[in-house]
Design an enzyme around this catalytic site. Structure first.
Site: not given
Length: 308
Positions: A153, A166
């Site tokens: 990510s 996250y």
């Protein structure tokens, strides 16, 4: 240009019941791969379970004339990771491709995010990737031209608030990907990262509204602009035996594919280092205009395997 096929290849894709994982599974199957569709059908917070997402993708693949089996295991379960690999071996006789795609998100400010949420996010993203890769690794090493694609990510880069849980977990996956790629010379397994820019339930309008404190309606167009179909091809390329990249991080979405990398500059050197000299030369220290690739990214191609 000729079509890149995956005939005879066996692929495990985690989180393949929905979103970009589903697209990976269907497109790989269309190109000849046999697929283990892994998805326990849980909610974003990890609760519940449903066989429907995985079964629906398997049925869709079979309707297209492909081969697939469903696994309902959770990636953050060591025994479950082993079982999904055994399912690939029992069903198709080997394993050539692993795409670690399963993930979840609980976006919240750091002072509000609970330790249980931090733990859960790390168990799914980082440890889940470790568990499945650990179970699959011996078989990938035995296969010829095996490929490992870890879903990473851009979140760890600090691109938005409410991302410490996250982003921190995904940063671990980036580190795992790059350091494992450094060992590729022993095994000939290409190890790369794929950061999808897509509109799924992890980035639904209501989720983005919470992240950015803006009305959900402002993000509704994202669903049309960033479908998984405009991101998935980058992951499939990394999974193909003709791809000789190793230790490379690609981000893709909306038809755009780009490389993420870790860079370093020449810095500032002196024999009389001090707090004051650093302060006086901070502009030079921060200047990245002549930065170069650092680490495994400086040699981004798969080397010939050697004996350990």
């Amino acid at each position: 240009m000729s079509e890149l096929r995956f005939d005879g290849k066996v692929a495990i894709i985690t989180g393949a019941g929905r979103g970009v994982g589903r697209t990976h599974a269907i497109e790989l199957a269309k190109r000849g791969a046999r697929i283990v569709v892994v998805d326990p059908g849980v909610a974003l917070d990890g609760s519940g379970a449903s066989a429907a997402p995985a079964e629906e993708v398997v049925n869709e693949i079979k309707a297209l004339g492909g081969e697939a089996v469903a696994s309902f295991e959770k990636v953050n379960d060591v025994a479950g990771a082993a079982r999904m690999v055994e399912l690939a071996l029992d069903s198709f006789g080997g394993l050539d491709i692993l795409i670690n795609n399963a993930g979840t998100s609980v976006p919240e400010l750091f002072d509000i995010q609970t330790l249980d949420q931090f733990r859960m996010l790390n168990e799914v993203h980082y440890l889940g990737t470790v568990y499945v890769t650990k179970a699959a690794w011996p078989h990938l090493c035995k296969a010829r031209n095996a490929r490992l694609v870890n879903t990473i990510s851009e979140g760890p880069l600090g691109i938005h608030e409410r991302g410490t849980g996250y982003g921190g977990a995904k940063a671990g996956v980036i580190g795992l990907t790059l350091t494992l790629a450094a060992e590729a010379k022993y095994h000939g397994v290409g190890v790369n990262g794929f950061a999808p820019r897509i509109a799924t339930r992890l980035s639904a309008p209501d989720v983005l509204a919470h992240v950015y404190d803006r009305p959900a309606a402002l993000f509704e167009k994202n669903m049309a602009m960033f479908p998984p179909e405009l991101s998935s091809p980058a992951a499939l390329y990394l999974a193909h035996e003709s791809c000789k990249l190793n230790g490379v991080l690609l981000a893709a979405g909306g038809g755009l594919v780009l490389r993420m990398s870790i860079m370093e500059n020449a810095g500032y050197k002196t024999d009389d280092i001090s707090v004051e000299s650093i302060a006086a030369n901070i502009d030079q220290i921060l200047d990245m205009s002549s930065a170069t690739q650092f680490g495994i990214g400086a040699t981004p191609f798969l080397p010939e395997p050697v004996k350990a």
